[in-house]
Scaffold this motif. Structure first.
Motif, PDB file in Angstrom:
ATOM      1  N   LEU A   1      -7.626   8.226   4.840  1.00  0.00           N
ATOM      2  CA  LEU A   1      -6.566   7.616   4.041  1.00  0.00           C
ATOM      3  C   LEU A   1      -6.432   6.116   4.317  1.00  0.00           C
ATOM      4  O   LEU A   1      -6.205   5.334   3.398  1.00  0.00           O
ATOM      5  CB  LEU A   1      -5.236   8.330   4.277  1.00  0.00           C
ATOM      6  CG  LEU A   1      -5.147   9.711   3.624  1.00  0.00           C
ATOM      7  CD1 LEU A   1      -3.919  10.473   4.117  1.00  0.00           C
ATOM      8  CD2 LEU A   1      -5.130   9.590   2.111  1.00  0.00           C
ATOM      9  N   GLU A   2      -6.611   5.721   5.560  1.00  0.00           N
ATOM     10  CA  GLU A   2      -6.554   4.289   5.857  1.00  0.00           C
ATOM     11  C   GLU A   2      -7.746   3.560   5.228  1.00  0.00           C
ATOM     12  O   GLU A   2      -7.591   2.449   4.718  1.00  0.00           O
ATOM     13  CB  GLU A   2      -6.483   4.046   7.360  1.00  0.00           C
ATOM     14  CG  GLU A   2      -5.101   4.369   7.909  1.00  0.00           C
ATOM     15  CD  GLU A   2      -4.932   4.050   9.384  1.00  0.00           C
ATOM     16  OE1 GLU A   2      -5.929   3.866  10.108  1.00  0.00           O
ATOM     17  OE2 GLU A   2      -3.768   3.985   9.827  1.00  0.00           O
ATOM     18  N   LEU A   3      -8.906   4.187   5.229  1.00  0.00           N
ATOM     19  CA  LEU A   3     -10.067   3.584   4.565  1.00  0.00           C
ATOM     20  C   LEU A   3      -9.826   3.445   3.064  1.00  0.00           C
ATOM     21  O   LEU A   3     -10.361   2.539   2.418  1.00  0.00           O
ATOM     22  CB  LEU A   3     -11.326   4.406   4.817  1.00  0.00           C
ATOM     23  CG  LEU A   3     -11.925   4.285   6.223  1.00  0.00           C
ATOM     24  CD1 LEU A   3     -13.050   5.310   6.412  1.00  0.00           C
ATOM     25  CD2 LEU A   3     -12.430   2.875   6.473  1.00  0.00           C
ATOM     26  N   ALA A   4      -8.999   4.337   2.510  1.00  0.00           N
ATOM     27  CA  ALA A   4      -8.667   4.282   1.083  1.00  0.00           C
ATOM     28  C   ALA A   4      -7.503   3.332   0.799  1.00  0.00           C
ATOM     29  O   ALA A   4      -7.077   3.208  -0.348  1.00  0.00           O
ATOM     30  CB  ALA A   4      -8.331   5.686   0.577  1.00  0.00           C
ATOM     31  N   GLY A   5      -6.971   2.680   1.837  1.00  0.00           N
ATOM     32  CA  GLY A   5      -5.915   1.694   1.638  1.00  0.00           C
ATOM     33  C   GLY A   5      -4.499   2.164   1.891  1.00  0.00           C
ATOM     34  O   GLY A   5      -3.551   1.422   1.682  1.00  0.00           O
TER      35      GLY A   5
ATOM     36  N   SER B   1       0.823  -1.205   0.000  1.00  0.00           N
ATOM     37  CA  SER B   1       0.000   0.000   0.000  1.00  0.00           C
ATOM     38  C   SER B   1       0.863   1.264   0.000  1.00  0.00           C
ATOM     39  O   SER B   1       2.025   1.240   0.384  1.00  0.00           O
ATOM     40  CB  SER B   1      -0.918   0.003   1.225  1.00  0.00           C
ATOM     41  OG  SER B   1      -0.162  -0.009   2.419  1.00  0.00           O
ATOM     42  N   LEU B   2       0.278   2.345  -0.432  1.00  0.00           N
ATOM     43  CA  LEU B   2       0.949   3.635  -0.400  1.00  0.00           C
ATOM     44  C   LEU B   2       1.050   4.100   1.051  1.00  0.00           C
ATOM     45  O   LEU B   2       0.173   3.807   1.863  1.00  0.00           O
ATOM     46  CB  LEU B   2       0.186   4.653  -1.226  1.00  0.00           C
ATOM     47  CG  LEU B   2       0.143   4.377  -2.728  1.00  0.00           C
ATOM     48  CD1 LEU B   2      -0.802   5.354  -3.417  1.00  0.00           C
ATOM     49  CD2 LEU B   2       1.528   4.474  -3.329  1.00  0.00           C
ATOM     50  N   THR B   3       2.106   4.847   1.360  1.00  0.00           N
ATOM     51  CA  THR B   3       2.338   5.301   2.730  1.00  0.00           C
ATOM     52  C   THR B   3       2.138   6.806   2.835  1.00  0.00           C
ATOM     53  O   THR B   3       2.219   7.542   1.851  1.00  0.00           O
ATOM     54  CB  THR B   3       3.763   4.952   3.177  1.00  0.00           C
ATOM     55  OG1 THR B   3       4.703   5.601   2.289  1.00  0.00           O
ATOM     56  CG2 THR B   3       3.994   3.445   3.175  1.00  0.00           C
ATOM     57  N   PHE B   4       1.876   7.259   4.078  1.00  0.00           N
ATOM     58  CA  PHE B   4       1.720   8.698   4.301  1.00  0.00           C
ATOM     59  C   PHE B   4       2.218   9.100   5.673  1.00  0.00           C
ATOM     60  O   PHE B   4       2.297   8.291   6.591  1.00  0.00           O
ATOM     61  CB  PHE B   4       0.267   9.142   4.105  1.00  0.00           C
ATOM     62  CG  PHE B   4      -0.705   8.676   5.159  1.00  0.00           C
ATOM     63  CD1 PHE B   4      -1.042   9.487   6.222  1.00  0.00           C
ATOM     64  CD2 PHE B   4      -1.305   7.432   5.070  1.00  0.00           C
ATOM     65  CE1 PHE B   4      -1.946   9.069   7.189  1.00  0.00           C
ATOM     66  CE2 PHE B   4      -2.206   6.995   6.013  1.00  0.00           C
ATOM     67  CZ  PHE B   4      -2.541   7.821   7.086  1.00  0.00           C
ATOM     68  N   LEU B   5       2.566  10.392   5.786  1.00  0.00           N
ATOM     69  CA  LEU B   5       2.873  11.037   7.059  1.00  0.00           C
ATOM     70  C   LEU B   5       1.731  11.988   7.366  1.00  0.00           C
ATOM     71  O   LEU B   5       1.228  12.679   6.472  1.00  0.00           O
ATOM     72  CB  LEU B   5       4.191  11.816   6.977  1.00  0.00           C
ATOM     73  CG  LEU B   5       5.461  10.987   6.867  1.00  0.00           C
ATOM     74  CD1 LEU B   5       6.669  11.897   6.634  1.00  0.00           C
ATOM     75  CD2 LEU B   5       5.662  10.156   8.124  1.00  0.00           C
ATOM     76  N   ASP B   6       1.345  12.048   8.620  1.00  0.00           N
ATOM     77  CA  ASP B   6       0.193  12.828   9.073  1.00  0.00           C
ATOM     78  C   ASP B   6       0.668  14.006   9.922  1.00  0.00           C
ATOM     79  O   ASP B   6       0.970  13.849  11.100  1.00  0.00           O
ATOM     80  CB  ASP B   6      -0.729  11.896   9.871  1.00  0.00           C
ATOM     81  CG  ASP B   6      -2.110  12.445  10.115  1.00  0.00           C
ATOM     82  OD1 ASP B   6      -2.404  13.562   9.647  1.00  0.00           O
ATOM     83  OD2 ASP B   6      -2.896  11.739  10.766  1.00  0.00           O
ATOM     84  N   PHE B   7       0.773  15.196   9.321  1.00  0.00           N
ATOM     85  CA  PHE B   7       1.203  16.406  10.033  1.00  0.00           C
ATOM     86  C   PHE B   7      -0.023  17.146  10.563  1.00  0.00           C
ATOM     87  O   PHE B   7      -1.089  17.101   9.962  1.00  0.00           O
ATOM     88  CB  PHE B   7       1.995  17.329   9.098  1.00  0.00           C
ATOM     89  CG  PHE B   7       3.312  16.755   8.680  1.00  0.00           C
ATOM     90  CD1 PHE B   7       4.458  16.992   9.420  1.00  0.00           C
ATOM     91  CD2 PHE B   7       3.416  15.961   7.547  1.00  0.00           C
ATOM     92  CE1 PHE B   7       5.681  16.458   9.038  1.00  0.00           C
ATOM     93  CE2 PHE B   7       4.631  15.420   7.151  1.00  0.00           C
ATOM     94  CZ  PHE B   7       5.765  15.677   7.901  1.00  0.00           C
ATOM     95  N   PHE B   8       0.149  17.857  11.689  1.00  0.00           N
ATOM     96  CA  PHE B   8      -0.988  18.505  12.354  1.00  0.00           C
ATOM     97  C   PHE B   8      -2.103  17.461  12.488  1.00  0.00           C
ATOM     98  O   PHE B   8      -3.238  17.689  12.099  1.00  0.00           O
ATOM     99  CB  PHE B   8      -1.492  19.719  11.568  1.00  0.00           C
ATOM    100  CG  PHE B   8      -0.432  20.735  11.234  1.00  0.00           C
ATOM    101  CD1 PHE B   8       0.099  21.554  12.206  1.00  0.00           C
ATOM    102  CD2 PHE B   8       0.015  20.873   9.929  1.00  0.00           C
ATOM    103  CE1 PHE B   8       1.072  22.501  11.883  1.00  0.00           C
ATOM    104  CE2 PHE B   8       0.979  21.812   9.598  1.00  0.00           C
ATOM    105  CZ  PHE B   8       1.507  22.632  10.576  1.00  0.00           C
ATOM    106  N   ALA B   9      -1.748  16.322  13.022  1.00  0.00           N
ATOM    107  CA  ALA B   9      -2.604  15.136  12.985  1.00  0.00           C
ATOM    108  C   ALA B   9      -3.939  15.296  13.707  1.00  0.00           C
ATOM    109  O   ALA B   9      -4.900  14.603  13.374  1.00  0.00           O
ATOM    110  CB  ALA B   9      -1.839  13.941  13.564  1.00  0.00           C
TER     111      ALA B   9
END
Length: 101
Positions: free
Chosen positions: A19-23, A2-10
């Motif tokens: 984003l997790e629901l989108a995979g 899966s694609l990864t992401f960083l969550d700023f001002f989370a």
């Protein structure tokens, strides 16, 4: 994979939820507010993820590689409920700190 992401001002994880629901897979987050962070960590399994509590002191060379960065930057200075200092206000100006990373 899966694609990864960083969550700023989370905050409490609004972007993360979508984003997790989108995979997508979160590999790290940044949140200064201790109460928002406590909620975030209670709702999501953050064990082993990169974390920083203050975007103004992040060393960009230490950021993990991610496919996407998301950021719910503070909006108090652009809200019509506030003093309308705009993007150059103390809180909303952190948007530019994020862009500089």
């Amino acid at each position: 994979m899966s694609l990864t992401f960083l969550d700023f001002f989370a905050g409490v994880g609004g972007f993360r939820c979508g984003l997790e629901l989108a995979g997508f897979k979160c590999i790290g987050y940044c949140e200064k507010d201790k109460f928002a962070r406590k909620s975030y960590e209670a709702m999501y399994d953050t064990k082993g993820e990169w974390f920083h509590d203050d975007i103004t002191s992040i060393d960009q060379t230490q950021l993990p590689k991610a496919d996407l960065w998301c950021a719910g930057s503070p909006c108090q200075n652009v809200s019509i409920a506030g003093k309308r200092a705009g993007l150059y206000g103390e809180r909303s100006g952190l948007f530019f700190t994020f862009v500089d990373l």
